[in-house]
Design a protein around this motif. Structure first.
Motif, mmCIF file in Angstrom:
data_model
loop_
_atom_site.group_PDB
_atom_site.id
_atom_site.type_symbol
_atom_site.label_atom_id
_atom_site.label_comp_id
_atom_site.label_asym_id
_atom_site.label_seq_id
_atom_site.Cartn_x
_atom_site.Cartn_y
_atom_site.Cartn_z
ATOM 1 N N VAL A 118 -10.990 0.847 -10.090
ATOM 2 C CA VAL A 118 -10.536 0.857 -8.784
ATOM 3 C C VAL A 118 -9.981 -0.660 -8.155
ATOM 4 N N VAL A 119 -10.106 -1.655 -8.851
ATOM 5 C CA VAL A 119 -9.685 -2.872 -8.279
ATOM 6 C C VAL A 119 -8.231 -2.962 -7.832
ATOM 7 N N ASP A 120 -7.437 -2.197 -8.506
ATOM 8 C CA ASP A 120 -5.844 -2.221 -8.072
ATOM 9 C C ASP A 120 -5.882 -1.430 -6.706
ATOM 10 N N LYS A 121 -6.509 -0.431 -6.558
ATOM 11 C CA LYS A 121 -6.402 0.507 -5.431
ATOM 12 C C LYS A 121 -6.896 -0.308 -4.171
ATOM 13 N N LEU A 122 -8.167 -1.503 -4.513
ATOM 14 C CA LEU A 122 -8.652 -1.755 -3.467
ATOM 15 C C LEU A 122 -7.712 -3.175 -2.993
ATOM 16 N N ALA A 123 -7.263 -3.717 -3.956
ATOM 17 C CA ALA A 123 -6.086 -4.920 -3.752
ATOM 18 C C ALA A 123 -5.008 -4.068 -2.983
ATOM 19 N N ALA A 124 -4.537 -3.063 -3.306
ATOM 20 C CA ALA A 124 -3.446 -2.350 -2.451
ATOM 21 C C ALA A 124 -4.363 -2.099 -0.974
ATOM 22 N N VAL A 125 -5.390 -1.766 -0.933
ATOM 23 C CA VAL A 125 -5.985 -1.522 0.548
ATOM 24 C C VAL A 125 -5.567 -2.986 1.265
ATOM 25 N N PHE A 126 -6.083 -4.144 0.639
ATOM 26 C CA PHE A 126 -6.039 -5.504 1.230
ATOM 27 C C PHE A 126 -4.700 -5.932 1.698
ATOM 28 N N ILE A 127 -3.516 -5.585 0.660
ATOM 29 C CA ILE A 127 -2.160 -6.005 1.027
ATOM 30 C C ILE A 127 -1.670 -5.327 2.317
ATOM 31 N N LEU A 128 -2.058 -3.771 2.389
ATOM 32 C CA LEU A 128 -1.608 -2.897 3.393
ATOM 33 C C LEU A 128 -2.536 -3.184 4.572
ATOM 34 N N GLN A 129 -3.654 -3.335 4.588
ATOM 35 C CA GLN A 129 -4.556 -3.918 5.778
ATOM 36 C C GLN A 129 -4.013 -5.222 6.452
ATOM 37 N N ASN A 130 -3.854 -6.074 5.597
ATOM 38 C CA ASN A 130 -3.207 -7.410 6.163
ATOM 39 C C ASN A 130 -2.007 -7.291 6.779
ATOM 40 N N TYR A 131 -1.140 -6.501 6.248
ATOM 41 C CA TYR A 131 0.118 -6.359 6.884
ATOM 42 C C TYR A 131 0.083 -5.487 8.159
ATOM 43 N N LEU A 132 -0.540 -4.511 8.088
ATOM 44 C CA LEU A 132 -1.179 -3.662 9.439
ATOM 45 C C LEU A 132 -1.516 -4.709 10.364
ATOM 46 N N ASP A 133 -2.384 -5.564 9.896
ATOM 47 C CA ASP A 133 -3.116 -6.430 11.095
ATOM 48 C C ASP A 133 -2.041 -7.408 11.456
ATOM 49 N N SER A 134 -1.278 -7.816 10.815
ATOM 50 C CA SER A 134 -0.219 -8.759 11.247
ATOM 51 C C SER A 134 0.783 -8.180 12.372
#
Length: 138
Positions: A118-134
Motif C-alpha cells: 500500500v505504500v505507493d497508494k498512500l504516496a499518491a494520496v500525499f501527492i494529491l492532498q498536497n496539490y489540493l491543499d495548495s
C-alpha cells in the motif's frame, strides 16, 4: 470534477482520487505495471468510474530541486497521459512522499508485507492532498 493523483514507479503506479468537492484525497489502488497499454487501459477505467477531469503526477526531484533521470521519466509519462487522455496533467513535487507514507504506515504498526502493498497508494494520496491543499491556499 475529480482529480486523480498518481505516484508513478517502475513496477507500480499508486492511484488516489479526490472527493467530488476537491477537498480530500483517498487511495484507491496500486496498479501493478505490465505494459504501457494495459496501464493506460486500467487508468481509463478508473477515470471513467470516478469521472476524472484532471491528473496530478508526482515529480521526484532531487533534494537540491533539480530533476534527475527518474524525474525525466515522470515528465515523459505525464506528457503521454496528456496526449492519450486529453485532460490537464499537472506535475507535483513528490520529494519525501514515499518516506512520509512509509513513516505513517510504521506508526500505524502495519507489517512489512502489508506496507509494501500500500505504500505507493498512500504516496499518491500525499501527492494529491498536497496539490489540493495548495489550490485552497490561493
Amino acid at each position: 470534477m475529480r482529480i486523480m493523483g498518481l505516484d508513478y514507479g517502475d513496477k507500480t503506479i499508486g492511484v488516489a482520487i479526490c472527493d467530488p468537492f476537491g477537498w480530500t484525497a483517498q487511495g484507491i489502488e496500486v496498479i501493478r505495471r505490465k505494459t504501457d497499454a494495459l496501464d493506460k487501459d486500467r487508468m481509463k477505467v478508473l477515470m471513467e468510474q470516478y469521472e476524472v477531469t484532471e491528473i496530478v503526477v508526482g515529480l521526484p526531484k532531487n533534494m537540491n530541486a533539480t530533476i534527475g533521470p527518474r524525474g525525466e521519466t515522470c515528465l515523459a509519462f505525464a506528457e503521454t497521459l496528456r496526449e492519450h487522455f486529453q485532460v490537464p496533467v499537472h506535475m507535483w513535487d513528490e520529494r519525501l512522499t514515499t518516506v512520509s507514507a512509509t513513516r505513517t504506515l510504521l506508526e500505524a504498526d502495519v507489517s512489512r508485507a502489508k506496507r509494501k502493498l500500500v505504500v505507493d497508494k498512500l504516496a499518491a494520496v500525499f501527492i494529491l492532498q498536497n496539490y489540493l491543499d495548495s489550490k485552497t491556499k490561493r
